[in-house]
Design an enzyme around this catalytic site. Sequence first.
Site, short mmCIF file in Angstrom:
data_model
loop_
_atom_site.label_atom_id
_atom_site.label_comp_id
_atom_site.label_asym_id
_atom_site.label_seq_id
_atom_site.Cartn_x
_atom_site.Cartn_y
_atom_site.Cartn_z
N GLY A 11 56.36 22.11 22.69
CA GLY A 11 57.79 21.84 22.66
C GLY A 11 58.22 21.00 23.85
N ARG A 72 52.19 18.88 18.21
CA ARG A 72 51.36 20.07 18.04
C ARG A 72 50.16 19.58 17.25
NH1 ARG A 72 56.58 22.79 18.37
NH2 ARG A 72 56.36 24.05 20.24
N ASP A 103 52.14 27.84 27.11
CA ASP A 103 50.91 28.64 27.05
C ASP A 103 49.88 28.09 26.07
OD1 ASP A 103 51.27 30.50 29.03
OD2 ASP A 103 52.14 32.04 27.71
N SER A 105 49.47 25.02 25.12
CA SER A 105 48.90 23.82 25.73
C SER A 105 47.89 24.19 26.83
CB SER A 105 50.00 22.95 26.32
OG SER A 105 50.94 22.63 25.31
N THR A 125 58.60 24.02 29.62
CA THR A 125 59.22 24.64 28.44
C THR A 125 60.57 25.20 28.86
OG1 THR A 125 59.19 26.61 27.02
CG2 THR A 125 57.71 26.65 28.89
N ASP A 127 61.96 27.74 27.73
CA ASP A 127 62.04 29.19 27.49
C ASP A 127 61.76 30.08 28.71
OD1 ASP A 127 62.53 28.57 24.82
OD2 ASP A 127 60.40 28.61 24.30
N ASP A 129 58.97 31.22 29.51
CA ASP A 129 58.13 32.30 28.96
C ASP A 129 56.69 32.22 29.43
OD1 ASP A 129 57.49 30.01 27.57
OD2 ASP A 129 57.54 30.93 25.59
N GLY A 170 64.80 30.72 23.53
CA GLY A 170 63.96 31.48 24.46
C GLY A 170 62.76 32.13 23.79
N ARG A 171 62.62 31.90 22.50
CA ARG A 171 61.54 32.56 21.73
C ARG A 171 61.50 34.06 22.05
NH1 ARG A 171 56.38 28.57 21.19
NH2 ARG A 171 56.73 28.05 23.35
N ALA A 186 79.68 37.49 29.13
CA ALA A 186 79.54 38.09 27.80
C ALA A 186 79.79 39.60 27.86
CB ALA A 186 78.14 37.82 27.26
N ARG A 244 82.85 35.19 14.68
CA ARG A 244 82.15 33.98 14.27
C ARG A 244 80.77 33.93 14.93
NH1 ARG A 244 85.98 33.49 11.38
NH2 ARG A 244 87.42 31.73 11.16
N HIS A 250 68.85 23.34 18.91
CA HIS A 250 68.17 22.31 19.69
C HIS A 250 69.02 21.54 20.70
CE1 HIS A 250 64.70 22.95 17.07
NE2 HIS A 250 64.03 22.37 18.05
N VAL A 251 70.35 21.72 20.70
CA VAL A 251 71.12 21.08 21.79
C VAL A 251 70.55 21.53 23.13
CG1 VAL A 251 73.35 20.71 20.65
CG2 VAL A 251 72.94 22.87 21.81
P1 ADP Z 1 53.30 25.24 23.84
O1 ADP Z 1 52.35 24.51 24.71
O2 ADP Z 1 54.72 24.80 24.05
O3 ADP Z 1 53.09 26.74 23.90
P2 ADP Z 1 51.90 25.13 21.26
O4 ADP Z 1 51.59 26.58 21.26
O5 ADP Z 1 52.38 24.52 20.01
O6 ADP Z 1 53.02 24.75 22.34
O7 ADP Z 1 50.59 24.36 21.74
C1 ADP Z 1 50.52 22.96 21.85
C2 ADP Z 1 49.15 22.45 21.46
O8 ADP Z 1 48.14 23.04 22.30
C3 ADP Z 1 48.71 22.83 20.04
O9 ADP Z 1 49.14 21.95 19.06
C4 ADP Z 1 47.19 22.80 20.14
O10 ADP Z 1 46.67 21.50 19.99
C5 ADP Z 1 46.96 23.29 21.55
N1 ADP Z 1 46.67 24.74 21.49
C6 ADP Z 1 47.54 25.74 21.19
N2 ADP Z 1 46.94 26.94 21.18
C7 ADP Z 1 45.65 26.71 21.47
C8 ADP Z 1 44.48 27.56 21.60
N3 ADP Z 1 44.55 28.88 21.42
N4 ADP Z 1 43.33 26.97 21.90
C9 ADP Z 1 43.24 25.63 22.06
N5 ADP Z 1 44.28 24.79 21.95
C10 ADP Z 1 45.47 25.30 21.66
#
Ligand code: ADP
Length: 320
Positions: A11, A72, A103, A105, A125, A127, A129, A170-171, A186, A244, A250-251
């Site tokens: 993301g 991704r 994570d 990535s 990110t 988030d 997180d 924030g997932r 809030a 409401r 996504h903003v």
């Molecule tokens: P983020 O990095 O924001 O957590 P993703 O989880 O979508 O986003 O991961 C981004 C990219 O990293 C994935 O499209 C993939 O190519 C690679 N990736 C994700 N998880 C793994 C994993 N367990 N092992 C190896 N590569 C991964």
Amino acid sequence: AKKIAVLTSGGDAPGMNAAVRAVVRTAISFGMEVYGVRHGYNGLLTGEVQKMELRSVSNIIQHGGTALFTARSPEFNTPEGVQKAAAKCRELGIDGVVVVGGDGSFRGARDLTGAGVPCIGVPGTIDNDISSSEYTIGYDTAMNTAMEMIDRIRDTTESHDRCSVVEVMGRRCGDIALNTGIAVGAIATLVPEVKYDFEKDIIERIRYAQKTGKRHFIVVVAEGVGHSEDICKRIQEETGIESRATILGHVQRGGSPTLRDRVVASQMGYHAVELLRDGKSNRVVVMQGERIVDFDITEALEMPRVFDEKLYKISQDLSR
Ligand code: ADP
């Protein structure tokens, strides 16, 4: 390392550009060659790799999104994909990669290191997180955007004596919700880290505040709690207050990065290149106690997330 590459993955987040800029300019300062990879790990598989110069990263520090694009990549997420990416790096003579992402990535960076290409992760990110780091690039911008948007919602909520239920991103992490909940005053903030009781944590709070003269209400719901439409409907049914629901969506991912995101991204990008210069690999750059440090990626991925219980208590005690 002498010839390194940088990519953004997963993301996007405001401040990723500042991180890429820092990596490129630090590498050049250290006398390294530096390459930009487009579309995350996909670009390593397809060869979308370009040599970067000082001016290649001009005029991007103030822009949200990522000028290198992101993706991704399901293909990279296989042993064959990782080998193919490693082979591409060897073909180009790339002996170090900085990966800006979350994570997922970092798991990819760990695998690519295992295939012989030293990698360094930089947390990008909105988030917040990533358990090993107290701060992730994009988090401050996202929170400020959420706060500004909720301030606007509040104007109209107040004019109509309504209740607004606002869902923020924030997932599975409640940090954006917790902080924006405090910042916008809030009446209730729901986060995935704390189980909530609808009557006690929402209805009773609204009724008590009503008795003391409050006539409009904001309820902040974290994405990881969800069901904001249902929560909104139930509030209206039980209290009779017109309600409401707004899902900000996504903003929160876009917009010009705040000063904090630009500066932290610059520090982290710099640190990442220092690690590669010093022959380190499989590290993730993190913030701990306001300092930029680094951990082993594999260990970092296993660290438990810490939720700020005190801040949650503060949010509870102040919203009445
Ligand atoms: P983020 O990095 O924001 O957590 P993703 O989880 O979508 O986003 O991961 C981004 C990219 O990293 C994935 O499209 C993939 O190519 C690679 N990736 C994700 N998880 C793994 C994993 N367990 N092992 C190896 N590569 C991964």
